[in-house]
Design a protein around this motif. Structure first.
Motif, mmCIF file in Angstrom:
data_model
loop_
_atom_site.group_PDB
_atom_site.id
_atom_site.type_symbol
_atom_site.label_atom_id
_atom_site.label_comp_id
_atom_site.label_asym_id
_atom_site.label_seq_id
_atom_site.Cartn_x
_atom_site.Cartn_y
_atom_site.Cartn_z
ATOM 1 N N SER A 86 4.296 -1.575 6.334
ATOM 2 C CA SER A 86 4.825 -2.570 6.809
ATOM 3 C C SER A 86 6.440 -2.399 7.223
ATOM 4 O O SER A 86 7.144 -2.054 6.502
ATOM 5 N N LYS A 87 6.666 -2.352 8.579
ATOM 6 C CA LYS A 87 8.052 -2.416 8.933
ATOM 7 C C LYS A 87 8.757 -3.701 9.114
ATOM 8 O O LYS A 87 9.946 -3.722 9.061
ATOM 9 N N GLU A 88 8.086 -4.647 8.839
ATOM 10 C CA GLU A 88 8.660 -6.101 8.627
ATOM 11 C C GLU A 88 9.181 -6.599 7.298
ATOM 12 O O GLU A 88 9.918 -7.619 7.076
ATOM 13 N N GLY A 89 9.041 -5.536 6.186
ATOM 14 C CA GLY A 89 9.622 -5.879 5.034
ATOM 15 C C GLY A 89 8.775 -6.773 4.214
ATOM 16 O O GLY A 89 7.920 -6.980 4.317
ATOM 17 N N SER A 90 9.986 -7.616 3.454
ATOM 18 C CA SER A 90 9.712 -8.914 2.751
ATOM 19 C C SER A 90 8.868 -9.860 3.355
ATOM 20 O O SER A 90 8.013 -10.623 2.629
ATOM 21 N N GLY A 91 9.011 -9.998 4.730
ATOM 22 C CA GLY A 91 8.332 -11.130 5.409
ATOM 23 C C GLY A 91 6.864 -10.984 5.408
ATOM 24 O O GLY A 91 5.952 -12.073 5.146
ATOM 25 N N VAL A 92 6.211 -9.865 5.483
ATOM 26 C CA VAL A 92 4.744 -9.723 5.339
ATOM 27 C C VAL A 92 4.540 -9.811 3.839
ATOM 28 O O VAL A 92 3.175 -10.294 3.527
ATOM 29 N N MET A 93 5.148 -9.314 3.188
ATOM 30 C CA MET A 93 4.978 -9.295 1.509
ATOM 31 C C MET A 93 4.782 -10.736 1.154
ATOM 32 O O MET A 93 3.939 -11.167 0.308
ATOM 33 N N ALA A 94 5.872 -11.419 1.622
ATOM 34 C CA ALA A 94 5.750 -12.895 1.145
ATOM 35 C C ALA A 94 4.501 -13.647 1.689
ATOM 36 O O ALA A 94 4.281 -14.592 0.953
ATOM 37 N N LYS A 95 4.170 -13.418 2.936
ATOM 38 C CA LYS A 95 2.978 -13.906 3.337
ATOM 39 C C LYS A 95 1.812 -13.727 2.379
ATOM 40 O O LYS A 95 0.917 -14.551 2.530
ATOM 41 N N LEU A 96 1.734 -12.409 2.232
ATOM 42 C CA LEU A 96 0.682 -11.845 1.403
ATOM 43 C C LEU A 96 0.542 -12.508 0.060
ATOM 44 O O LEU A 96 -0.510 -13.034 -0.581
ATOM 45 N N LEU A 97 1.892 -12.516 -0.657
ATOM 46 C CA LEU A 97 1.940 -13.018 -1.915
ATOM 47 C C LEU A 97 1.465 -14.523 -2.040
ATOM 48 O O LEU A 97 1.145 -15.098 -3.287
ATOM 49 N N ALA A 98 1.856 -15.367 -1.031
ATOM 50 C CA ALA A 98 1.653 -16.709 -0.833
ATOM 51 C C ALA A 98 0.111 -16.960 -0.959
ATOM 52 O O ALA A 98 -0.350 -18.033 -0.946
#
Length: 140
Positions: free
Chosen positions: A46-58
């Motif tokens: 992912s090039k979007e960094g923590s934004g994608v990760m935050a969505k997946l973790l949520a």
């Protein structure tokens, strides 16, 4: 190591959607290729960094999948540390990722970051991510 080129050499196993639909409650069914979850892929690509990760973790089950390992014994944190993705490492650590898990090569995420020379990631894993509002710069 949790290197992209090592994963690419392995043959992909066929995935049967009917199996995952029948057992949607089974986390192993969420890992159709090489034992990787969406968190593994986002940590690695992912090039979007923590934004994608935050969505997946949520998502429901997101934090439960955080410490799942792929066929190489790597977690999402291993991939993020290997790739030097400080935003993603920060998001995973804040969500409670286990930084002490060892992969098939005997490496922790810290060892992966040290081997690649990612000083900011080494600092994050060693000292913690700090305040919630602190900004980290994604390394390329």
């Amino acid at each position: 190591m949790c290197a992209p080129r090592q994963r690419a050499k392995r043959a992909l196993r066929p995935w049967k959607p009917s199996e995952s639909a029948a057992r949607a409650d089974c986390p192993e069914r969420a890992r159709p290729q090489l034992g990787m979850t969406a968190l593994h892929t986002a940590s690695d690509k992912s090039k979007e960094g923590s934004g994608v990760m935050a969505k997946l973790l949520a998502l429901p089950g997101g934090t439960e999948a955080m410490d799942m390992v792929d066929e190489d014994g790597c977690t999402a944190l291993h991939y993020a540390a290997f790739s030097g993705r400080t935003d993603t490492v920060t998001a995973l650590l804040r969500a409670g990722a286990n930084k002490d898990l060892v992969n098939a090569d005997g490496n922790t995420p810290l060892a992966e970051a040290e081997a690649k020379g990612h000083a900011k990631v080494v600092d994050l894993i060693t000292n913690g991510p700090g305040e919630e509002g602190a900004d980290a710069v994604e390394e390329a």
